[in-house]
Design a protein around this motif. Sequence first.
Motif, mmCIF file in Angstrom:
data_model
loop_
_atom_site.group_PDB
_atom_site.id
_atom_site.type_symbol
_atom_site.label_atom_id
_atom_site.label_comp_id
_atom_site.label_asym_id
_atom_site.label_seq_id
_atom_site.Cartn_x
_atom_site.Cartn_y
_atom_site.Cartn_z
ATOM 1 N N ALA A 169 11.212 -24.143 23.259
ATOM 2 C CA ALA A 169 10.631 -23.061 24.046
ATOM 3 C C ALA A 169 9.143 -23.247 24.319
ATOM 4 O O ALA A 169 8.464 -24.060 23.682
ATOM 5 N N THR A 198 11.313 -14.452 19.665
ATOM 6 C CA THR A 198 10.761 -13.507 20.633
ATOM 7 C C THR A 198 10.931 -12.061 20.201
ATOM 8 O O THR A 198 10.209 -11.182 20.661
ATOM 9 N N GLY A 258 10.267 -18.407 26.722
ATOM 10 C CA GLY A 258 11.644 -18.811 26.903
ATOM 11 C C GLY A 258 11.800 -20.311 26.938
ATOM 12 O O GLY A 258 10.877 -21.049 26.565
ATOM 13 N N PRO A 259 12.965 -20.781 27.397
ATOM 14 C CA PRO A 259 13.211 -22.221 27.464
ATOM 15 C C PRO A 259 12.117 -22.910 28.282
ATOM 16 O O PRO A 259 11.729 -22.436 29.361
ATOM 17 N N LEU A 307 10.500 -21.809 32.048
ATOM 18 C CA LEU A 307 9.216 -21.126 31.958
ATOM 19 C C LEU A 307 8.137 -21.909 32.697
ATOM 20 O O LEU A 307 7.326 -21.327 33.419
ATOM 21 N N VAL A 339 14.792 -18.659 20.616
ATOM 22 C CA VAL A 339 14.890 -19.601 21.724
ATOM 23 C C VAL A 339 14.508 -20.975 21.181
ATOM 24 O O VAL A 339 13.456 -21.129 20.558
ATOM 25 N N LYS A 385 12.951 -10.229 21.279
ATOM 26 C CA LYS A 385 13.286 -9.518 22.506
ATOM 27 C C LYS A 385 14.505 -8.628 22.273
ATOM 28 O O LYS A 385 15.467 -9.023 21.645
ATOM 29 N N ASP A 414 5.345 -14.302 29.285
ATOM 30 C CA ASP A 414 6.669 -14.912 29.377
ATOM 31 C C ASP A 414 6.890 -15.772 28.142
ATOM 32 O O ASP A 414 5.942 -16.280 27.546
#
Length: 189
Positions: free
Chosen positions: A39, A17, A52-53, A57, A36, A19, A50
């Motif tokens: 994901a 990501t 993520g896991p 999500l 992640v 992030k 979005d």
Amino acid sequence: MKRDVDLLVRNCGQLLTLKGDGLPRRGAALGDLGLVVNATLAAFEGRVVDAGPSDALERAVAPVPGCREIDAGRAVVMPGFVDSHTHTVFAATRLDEYGKRVLGVPYAEIAKAGGGIAKSVSDLRSMDERALYDISERRLRGCVSYGSTTIEIKSGYGLDLDNELKQLRVIRDLSAATSALVVPTFLGA
């Protein structure tokens, strides 16, 4: 409230990501990929909304009718690379010179023996446009296969109008033949 999405990339073995706090990464932070595992990535109208896991999500998004769903097959999913300041359009490598430089041979000595930028200019000037396109297209395909999505390609080895234009025409034609975004740059002396 669930967010609308029109693209879901599921089954990402690893999702990078990147992030962070929005500041340029330095030092140890360069190694933080925002990884992640297991994901999903969700997007709407071309923007990631979005990532993520998968379990969390999937509960947070609402696929709109016609939502495109991609199974990543447990592969790594990551942002595309932006390659800036490339000279993808050139006639021949000078790897032999690199080896000499590593061994301590001064650039002036290499140039005096017919190497250096003068060799790149001579090689480019002697190559016809079709051959230059063919060899450069193979290089560009390599960049894309390793994840480059945006590639700046500079001219600069022609050092005269005709040969700079030859390079720029090849760059234009490469741009039309690839899915990557090619950003041409005139670097004439």
